[in-house]
Design a protein around this motif. Structure first.
Motif, PDB file in Angstrom:
ATOM      1  N   TRP A  39      42.593  29.504  39.794  1.00 39.71           N
ATOM      2  CA  TRP A  39      43.213  28.969  38.478  1.00 39.71           C
ATOM      3  C   TRP A  39      42.869  30.033  37.457  1.00 39.71           C
ATOM      4  N   GLY A  40      42.005  30.973  37.646  1.00 32.49           N
ATOM      5  CA  GLY A  40      41.301  31.865  36.484  1.00 32.49           C
ATOM      6  C   GLY A  40      40.720  31.077  35.675  1.00 32.49           C
ATOM      7  N   VAL A  41      40.262  31.828  34.797  1.00 27.38           N
ATOM      8  CA  VAL A  41      39.268  31.450  33.426  1.00 27.38           C
ATOM      9  C   VAL A  41      40.039  31.816  32.140  1.00 27.38           C
ATOM     10  N   VAL A  42      40.156  30.560  31.334  1.00 27.16           N
ATOM     11  CA  VAL A  42      40.817  31.046  30.175  1.00 27.16           C
ATOM     12  C   VAL A  42      39.500  31.523  29.200  1.00 27.16           C
ATOM     13  N   ASP A  43      39.905  32.776  28.504  1.00 24.74           N
ATOM     14  CA  ASP A  43      39.195  33.185  27.446  1.00 24.74           C
ATOM     15  C   ASP A  43      39.861  34.160  26.672  1.00 24.74           C
ATOM     16  N   ALA A  44      39.175  35.018  25.847  1.00 22.73           N
ATOM     17  CA  ALA A  44      39.802  35.894  24.754  1.00 22.73           C
ATOM     18  C   ALA A  44      40.214  36.844  25.657  1.00 22.73           C
ATOM     19  N   LEU A  45      41.450  37.638  25.373  1.00 22.69           N
ATOM     20  CA  LEU A  45      42.032  38.626  26.087  1.00 22.69           C
ATOM     21  C   LEU A  45      41.205  40.052  25.598  1.00 22.69           C
ATOM     22  N   PRO A  46      40.985  41.011  26.281  1.00 25.19           N
ATOM     23  CA  PRO A  46      40.384  42.124  25.753  1.00 25.19           C
ATOM     24  C   PRO A  46      41.016  42.665  24.727  1.00 25.19           C
ATOM     25  N   SER A  47      42.519  42.627  24.516  1.00 27.53           N
ATOM     26  CA  SER A  47      43.051  42.793  23.406  1.00 27.53           C
ATOM     27  C   SER A  47      44.359  42.203  23.054  1.00 27.53           C
ATOM     28  N   LEU A  56      44.715  34.801  23.578  1.00 28.23           N
ATOM     29  CA  LEU A  56      44.077  33.870  24.722  1.00 28.23           C
ATOM     30  C   LEU A  56      44.588  34.432  25.914  1.00 28.23           C
ATOM     31  N   GLY A  57      43.765  34.485  27.017  1.00 22.22           N
ATOM     32  CA  GLY A  57      44.275  35.010  28.149  1.00 22.22           C
ATOM     33  C   GLY A  57      43.562  34.118  29.383  1.00 22.22           C
ATOM     34  N   ARG A  58      44.148  34.341  30.686  1.00 22.62           N
ATOM     35  CA  ARG A  58      43.669  33.782  31.920  1.00 22.62           C
ATOM     36  C   ARG A  58      43.020  34.847  32.563  1.00 22.62           C
ATOM     37  N   HIS A  59      41.839  35.017  32.893  1.00 26.35           N
ATOM     38  CA  HIS A  59      41.474  35.979  33.760  1.00 26.35           C
ATOM     39  C   HIS A  59      41.276  35.593  35.325  1.00 26.35           C
ATOM     40  N   TYR A  60      41.747  36.366  36.083  1.00 28.42           N
ATOM     41  CA  TYR A  60      41.665  36.166  37.377  1.00 28.42           C
ATOM     42  C   TYR A  60      40.671  37.571  38.044  1.00 28.42           C
ATOM     43  N   PRO A  61      40.597  37.570  39.194  1.00 31.38           N
ATOM     44  CA  PRO A  61      39.688  38.583  39.817  1.00 31.38           C
ATOM     45  C   PRO A  61      40.512  39.898  39.702  1.00 31.38           C
ATOM     46  N   SER A  62      42.167  39.633  39.899  1.00 32.17           N
ATOM     47  CA  SER A  62      42.774  40.742  39.857  1.00 32.17           C
ATOM     48  C   SER A  62      43.354  41.356  38.705  1.00 32.17           C
ATOM     49  N   ALA A  63      43.381  40.339  37.629  1.00 34.78           N
ATOM     50  CA  ALA A  63      44.042  40.898  36.367  1.00 34.78           C
ATOM     51  C   ALA A  63      43.914  39.777  35.291  1.00 34.78           C
ATOM     52  N   TRP A  64      44.044  40.033  33.912  1.00 38.56           N
ATOM     53  CA  TRP A  64      44.251  39.315  32.985  1.00 38.56           C
ATOM     54  C   TRP A  64      45.696  39.063  32.692  1.00 38.56           C
TER      55      TRP A  64
END
Length: 183
Positions: A39-47, A56-64
């Motif tokens: 389900w990814g991790v919600v966090d601040a996007l790199p940009s 605000l983004g959702r980070h997965y092992p493969s991408a944001w």
């Protein structure tokens, strides 16, 4: 702290009592890693998101992915397709005054206006803006787009805002418009 036994077959380790599932800390960590991959991790996007501007983004092992519009971080929009146009009526507060205006590019517009706070965004163009100016003509300051922050005007703004962050709402409108265009 009291403990119980881990519910994982073959594991005899202690499981903290305050966890919702009887698992030891090692198995909880494995479950957390699995959930993050799924389900990814919600966090601040790199940009900021290139499509909607959300931070605000959702980070997965493969991408944001953008948490608002699900645009994949790093992907470049097709140059032939213009960014969706969303007309909005905005309500900006500066002291005890409120500006009612309209724009298709809120971030750029607000950077040019001295204000304390964005109170709300309402979907609409110049027709909606004109209707709001007429609706609150008694509160209007001279012939400007500034109004006295009366209880009546503030109640309208609260009903438009609906306790939703205006930028989240704007991001959702952009995302919906992009989806309707088949992006």
């Amino acid at each position: 702290m009291p403990h119980r036994r881990c519910g994982q077959p073959g594991c005899d380790a202690a499981a903290p009592v305050d966890v919702p599932v009887a698992l030891c800390e090692d198995h909880l960590a494995l479950a957390a890693d699995w959930a993050e991959r799924r389900w990814g991790v919600v966090d601040a996007l790199p940009s900021p998101c290139i499509m909607c501007g959300s931070r605000l983004g959702r980070h997965y092992p493969s991408a944001w992915l953008c948490a608002a519009c699900e645009w994949r971080q790093g992907e470049v929009p097709d140059d032939d397709l213009a960014r969706p146009r969303i007309d909005v009526v905005y309500y900006l507060r500066h002291g005890d005054r409120v500006k009612i205006g309209t724009t298709t590019n809120p971030r750029q517009r607000f950077a040019a206006i001295w204000h304390d706070e964005l109170l709300a965004l309402e979907r609409g163009d110049r027709h909606v803006e004109r209707a709001r100016h007429e609706q609150f003509a008694r509160e209007r300051l001279e012939r400007s787009e500034w109004f006295t922050g009366s209880p009546r005007l503030l109640a309208h703004i609260a009903s438009v805002a609906r306790d939703v962050d205006p930028w989240d709402l704007y991001s959702r409108w952009l995302s919906e418009a992009a989806a309707l265009r088949g992006r």
